[in-house]
Motif scaffolding. Sequence first.
Motif, PDB file in Angstrom:
ATOM      1  N   UNK A  72      -2.644 -15.187 -20.986  1.00 11.58           N
ATOM      2  CA  UNK A  72      -2.121 -13.881 -21.423  1.00 11.58           C
ATOM      3  C   UNK A  72      -2.485 -12.799 -20.424  1.00 11.58           C
ATOM      4  N   UNK A  73      -3.736 -12.829 -19.930  1.00 13.82           N
ATOM      5  CA  UNK A  73      -4.177 -11.838 -18.954  1.00 13.82           C
ATOM      6  C   UNK A  73      -3.356 -11.942 -17.671  1.00 13.82           C
ATOM      7  N   UNK A  74      -3.197 -13.160 -17.162  1.00 16.90           N
ATOM      8  CA  UNK A  74      -2.444 -13.355 -15.924  1.00 16.90           C
ATOM      9  C   UNK A  74      -0.989 -12.937 -16.090  1.00 16.90           C
ATOM     10  N   UNK A  75      -0.410 -13.237 -17.246  1.00 20.10           N
ATOM     11  CA  UNK A  75       0.982 -12.858 -17.506  1.00 20.10           C
ATOM     12  C   UNK A  75       1.156 -11.345 -17.420  1.00 20.10           C
ATOM     13  N   UNK A  76       0.228 -10.608 -18.012  1.00 20.20           N
ATOM     14  CA  UNK A  76       0.301  -9.145 -17.976  1.00 20.20           C
ATOM     15  C   UNK A  76       0.132  -8.619 -16.553  1.00 20.20           C
ATOM     16  N   UNK A  77      -0.799  -9.206 -15.813  1.00 18.86           N
ATOM     17  CA  UNK A  77      -1.037  -8.749 -14.442  1.00 18.86           C
ATOM     18  C   UNK A  77       0.168  -9.033 -13.537  1.00 18.86           C
ATOM     19  N   UNK A  78       0.774 -10.196 -13.741  1.00 19.86           N
ATOM     20  CA  UNK A  78       1.947 -10.558 -12.942  1.00 19.86           C
ATOM     21  C   UNK A  78       3.136  -9.676 -13.300  1.00 19.86           C
ATOM     22  N   UNK A  79       3.340  -9.434 -14.595  1.00 17.92           N
ATOM     23  CA  UNK A  79       4.463  -8.602 -15.037  1.00 17.92           C
ATOM     24  C   UNK A  79       4.332  -7.164 -14.525  1.00 17.92           C
ATOM     25  N   UNK A  80       3.087  -6.691 -14.400  1.00 14.19           N
ATOM     26  CA  UNK A  80       2.862  -5.305 -13.961  1.00 14.19           C
ATOM     27  C   UNK A  80       2.710  -5.188 -12.448  1.00 14.19           C
ATOM     28  N   UNK A  81       2.860  -6.304 -11.731  1.00 15.23           N
ATOM     29  CA  UNK A  81       2.608  -6.312 -10.295  1.00 15.23           C
ATOM     30  C   UNK A  81       3.566  -5.395  -9.536  1.00 15.23           C
ATOM     31  N   UNK A  82       2.999  -4.594  -8.659  1.00 12.83           N
ATOM     32  CA  UNK A  82       3.742  -3.760  -7.724  1.00 12.83           C
ATOM     33  C   UNK A  82       3.312  -4.210  -6.328  1.00 12.83           C
ATOM     34  N   UNK A  83       4.131  -5.053  -5.696  1.00 17.21           N
ATOM     35  CA  UNK A  83       3.728  -5.669  -4.429  1.00 17.21           C
ATOM     36  C   UNK A  83       3.844  -4.679  -3.278  1.00 17.21           C
ATOM     37  N   UNK A  84       2.780  -4.594  -2.493  1.00 20.07           N
ATOM     38  CA  UNK A  84       2.757  -3.770  -1.284  1.00 20.07           C
ATOM     39  C   UNK A  84       2.379  -4.699  -0.132  1.00 20.07           C
ATOM     40  N   UNK A  85       3.289  -4.875   0.809  1.00 24.08           N
ATOM     41  CA  UNK A  85       3.053  -5.762   1.938  1.00 24.08           C
ATOM     42  C   UNK A  85       2.493  -4.961   3.117  1.00 24.08           C
ATOM     43  N   UNK A  86       1.240  -5.230   3.515  1.00 22.86           N
ATOM     44  CA  UNK A  86       0.657  -4.475   4.631  1.00 22.86           C
ATOM     45  C   UNK A  86       1.429  -4.639   5.938  1.00 22.86           C
ATOM     46  N   UNK A  87       2.199  -5.729   6.070  1.00 22.70           N
ATOM     47  CA  UNK A  87       2.926  -5.989   7.306  1.00 22.70           C
ATOM     48  C   UNK A  87       4.271  -5.275   7.379  1.00 22.70           C
ATOM     49  N   UNK A  88       4.651  -4.597   6.312  1.00 21.08           N
ATOM     50  CA  UNK A  88       5.907  -3.855   6.332  1.00 21.08           C
ATOM     51  C   UNK A  88       5.818  -2.710   7.352  1.00 21.08           C
ATOM     52  N   UNK A  89       6.778  -2.579   8.244  1.00 20.67           N
ATOM     53  CA  UNK A  89       6.736  -1.505   9.254  1.00 20.67           C
ATOM     54  C   UNK A  89       6.620  -0.128   8.601  1.00 20.67           C
ATOM     55  N   UNK A  90       5.788   0.716   9.186  1.00 20.67           N
ATOM     56  CA  UNK A  90       5.563   2.062   8.663  1.00 20.67           C
ATOM     57  C   UNK A  90       5.772   3.075   9.781  1.00 20.67           C
ATOM     58  N   UNK A  91       6.111   4.283   9.373  1.00 15.79           N
ATOM     59  CA  UNK A  91       6.342   5.347  10.357  1.00 15.79           C
ATOM     60  C   UNK A  91       5.602   6.602   9.927  1.00 15.79           C
TER      61      UNK A  91
END
Length: 206
Positions: free
Chosen positions: A79-98
């Motif tokens: 149940x805990x993992x399900x909630x954490x996965x459902x609420x996940x907001x993925x931020x990829x450090x390798x995404x190009x930034x400006x």
Amino acid sequence: MRKGFTRKPQGDEHGPRIKNYITPGGLRRLRDEHQFLLTRERPAVTAVVAWAASNGDRSENADYQYGKRRLRQIDGRIRFLTKRIDAAQVVDPETPRAGQAATKAFFGATVRYANAEGTERVVSIVGTDEVDLNRNHISWVSPLGRALMKSTAGDRVVLQAPGGTQHLTVLEVSYQRISVEPFREPPGAEASTKGSLADTNLPDEG
């Protein structure tokens, strides 16, 4: 106005769901653990409980009592993992930034800093499910994570730590791949044993 008509619906009492900021590797680990528990560990423990239940008085059956307790733990973790996965907001450090997004420390940044004595340290700012002090992965909501947030090279920041106030100098902010320790089956997992008690102790059919 009568108070009886002012109460919010029960579903609104918990407020908006908080986002769970996490890196791609961190989310993958949560999903791998969730999959393991749901498809392998829980069925294996359920089989043991069924076998133990067939052996007589459940109130004095240690295998049965342990198995039921283990199932409750597994279900709580699922149940805990399900909630954490459902609420996940993925931020990829390798995404190009400006612009400032590339030079300031935000979630996913790797920061090199020095304390007042000149001792340097490098940390990566990750989600609360990814903290790993052995890899210098700190939570973005930790005292150090908060102190470094929005800083850039050359900034001096103040860390309010349990051990006292520290003054840190930010030396470098970068964004790179953050290697997260992958999920591994825990030692003693029922699913990792060769078969289950239900398989090895029940009589053959036919």
